[in-house]
Design an enzyme around this catalytic site. Structure first.
Site, PDB file in Angstrom:
ATOM      1  N   CYS B 127       0.445  -1.274   0.215  1.00  0.00           N
ATOM      2  CA  CYS B 127      -0.239   0.306   0.306  1.00  0.00           C
ATOM      3  C   CYS B 127       0.718   1.550   0.357  1.00  0.00           C
ATOM      4  O   CYS B 127       0.301   1.828  -0.725  1.00  0.00           O
ATOM      5  CB  CYS B 127      -0.812  -0.099   1.193  1.00  0.00           C
ATOM      6  SG  CYS B 127      -0.331  -0.447   3.032  1.00  0.00           S
ATOM      7  N   HIS B 407      -0.844   0.467   7.823  1.00  0.00           N
ATOM      8  CA  HIS B 407      -1.763   0.798   6.440  1.00  0.00           C
ATOM      9  C   HIS B 407      -1.695   2.210   5.589  1.00  0.00           C
ATOM     10  O   HIS B 407      -1.762   3.626   6.508  1.00  0.00           O
ATOM     11  CB  HIS B 407      -3.275   0.373   6.273  1.00  0.00           C
ATOM     12  CG  HIS B 407      -3.914  -0.125   5.306  1.00  0.00           C
ATOM     13  ND1 HIS B 407      -3.593  -0.542   4.246  1.00  0.00           N
ATOM     14  CD2 HIS B 407      -4.941   0.731   4.459  1.00  0.00           C
ATOM     15  CE1 HIS B 407      -4.448  -0.917   3.086  1.00  0.00           C
ATOM     16  NE2 HIS B 407      -4.739  -0.190   3.304  1.00  0.00           N
TER      17      HIS B 407
END
Lengths: 96, 453
Positions: B127, B407
């Site tokens: 990510c 994340h």
């Protein structure tokens, strides 16, 4: 048309041109009208008219006559005010 | 200007024309037509634009040579008045015209179009890469460059070696209209090959990836192999044109007040978030709560203590000094990195304080000329804001979670100022409020006004 007012108009115009202010104001106006989408809208309208009538049958005058009313109406108030303010500013700086 | 009036009525009308057969100026509203009729002079020219009118035909006529001469005259007159070159809209050349005629299908994005949006599958902690790719594909100037196919490859278009070719291919994919998510395995491999420090399967830092990506792109863009002392000042690759700014560093010797100035190129600005560790003034004790606070601190003069004496070339001795950073040259895209992860100090914690950032940013207060003009640091001088220093937010990268388990997501501004949240393969609509209330880790701003050199 009185001679006096024509004279005044001409001398103002002369000052505007010679200092480059007229060109600068035109640039500013062009930019504002592009930013708010005026240019694109009018361009689309003009293209439609040419498509309808045919490129060979239409003259510049015809186009000007057709799109001027819409053009005048679509100019945003803010742009008119800004331009007026700039002109006033220039004129007051000239009578020093 | 003085003589440009109608010979008939003496006014300066808006569409003044000059006769091409004799010396005569007249208004378009009748006077010039009268002149043409009486003198049999059919060709006249508009003095402002340079367009030639045939009075007999009742319309303007066009000739490429005349058009060129008119443009040259307009340029000359603008230059003599001290103005920039006239803006000319793009016109296709012969090759482009043939291409356009051969490919008549046109794509026109509607107001609700999702053009430019595609999800990116997470390949296992990737990510950090996805969010940067989302930001890059929504950088307006970069998008324009790649969609107009401007890249000339130095590796013979070998996309297994050239990162720029791969990015170019990605742009084509993003704007193809296809909505399926993409898998960036090729890009990942290229990055691993050219930026070894990012290879591996753990989560990397998105900011590090951003800088590494720019670096590899910059290296692959250059025609010649980079020499030692890679002078980014003289490079004119698209990366430098868009992202490189100039940071001015002024060191003032406290003894002789001599100033030593250097200007270094930068691709991004990293901003500290914690309290100033060595500051003495009251201002240094406060913690920044906005981007403006961070930039204020970044450009504030800083007293380098007695343990960091600099050799002054003016008085030839080691003296205490103050150092100040200011922006000398602003890049087209300003990237801000909020230092939420301090790896250097003992605390391996993430700084999650909310730092507010604006949708529109004015960089005028942080420019070098502000420092050069007034040397008194305490004066809160009001500077006329230069419209050339105005920026608009177009992408935000956020980090959710802690240092170990986190994340990355990104917000990007798409077609017609509609914002979208990019969370790996999930793209959802967002509002500007969502964006402005997010934590913010990397902030990307684009200049509002572009100048032509």
């Amino acid at each position: 048309m009185s001679d006096r007012s024509t004279q005044l108009k001409n001398s103002i115009n002369q000052k505007l041109v010679e200092t480059g202010e007229k060109e600068r104001l035109k640039d500013m106006l062009r930019q504002r009208l592009t930013e708010c989408g005026w240019r694109d809208e009018l361009k689309e309208h003009a293209k439609e008219i040419v498509r309808e009538r045919g490129l060979q049958q239409i003259t510049v005058d015809d186009l000007v006559k057709e799109i001027t009313p819409q053009g005048r109406q679509l100019v945003p108030e803010a742009v008119k005010r800004e331009l007026l303010a700039e002109i006033k500013k220039f004129l007051s700086s000239q009578t020093q | 200007a003085k003589w440009c009036v109608c010979s008939v009525c003496g006014t300066h009308s808006p569409r003044l024309h000059a006769c091409l057969h004799c010396v005569h100026f007249a208004c378009y509203q009748g006077h010039i037509q009268d002149h043409s009729a009486s003198m049999q002079h059919n060709l006249v020219v508009d003095v402002e634009q340079g367009q030639v009118l045939c009075v007999a035909c009742g319309d303007y006529v066009y000739d490429t040579d005349v058009g060129r001469i008119a443009q040259a005259c307009r340029e000359k007159s603008r230059r003599s008045l001290g103005l920039d070159t006239e803006y000319r809209a793009w016109e296709p050349d012969q090759v482009e015209m043939t291409l356009l005629q051969a490919n008549p299908k046109r794509r026109r994005p509607t107001a609700n179009s999702t053009i430019g949006l595609r999800g990116l599958i997470n390949l296992g902690n990737t990510c950090f890469m996805s969010c940067i790719i989302q930001a890059l594909t929504h950088t307006p100037l970069l998008r324009d460059y790649f969609l107009s196919d401007k890249h000339v490859c130095q590796f013979n278009n070998d996309s297994t070696r050239c990162l720029v070719c791969e990015i170019s291919r990605l742009f084509q994919e993003f704007y193809s209209g296809n909505k399926a998510p993409l898998i960036l395995h090729k890009l990942l491999h290229l990055i691993w090959t050219h930026a070894r420090h990012l290879a591996g399967y753990e989560q990397q830092d998105a900011h590090e990836f951003f800088i590494a990506a720019l670096d590899v792109l910059h290296r692959h863009c250059q025609g010649n192999p980079p020499s030692n002392g890679d002078s980014t000042h003289t490079c004119s690759c698209i990366i430098d044109q868009i992202f490189t700014g100039g940071l001015q560093s002024d060191v003032v010797c406290q003894a002789c007040n001599g100033v030593s100035t250097t200007i270094d190129p930068f691709w991004d600005i990293s901003l500290d978030l914690g309290p100033c560790p060595y500051g003495t003034s009251k201002a240094d004790k406060t913690v920044p709560t906005s981007l403006a606070d961070c930039l204020d601190r970044f450009t504030r003069p800083e007293h380098l203590g007695s343990s960091a004496k600099i050799k002054c070339s003016g008085c030839q001795s080691y003296q205490e000094s103050t150092k100040q950073l200011t922006m000398k040259k602003l890049p087209i895209v300003c990237s801000f990195h909020l230092k939420r992860f301090e790896h250097s100090n003992r605390l391996h914690k993430k700084i999650s304080t909310f730092i507010s950032f604006p949708e529109h940013l004015d960089m005028t207060p942080f420019m070098s000329n502000r420092r050069n003009n007034n040397n008194n640091h305490n004066g809160v001088t009001t500077h006329p804001t230069d419209i050339n220093n105005r920026y608009s937010l177009f992408a935000v990268v956020n980090h959710v979670g802690s240092l170990d388990a986190g994340h990355y997501t990104a917000y990007v501004r798409q077609h017609r100022d509609q914002w979208y949240k990019c969370d790996d393969h999930m793209i959802t609509r967002a509002t500007i409020q969502d964006v402005l209330q997010s934590e913010g880790y990397l902030l990307f701003y684009h200049k509002q006004i572009l100048e032509y050199d």
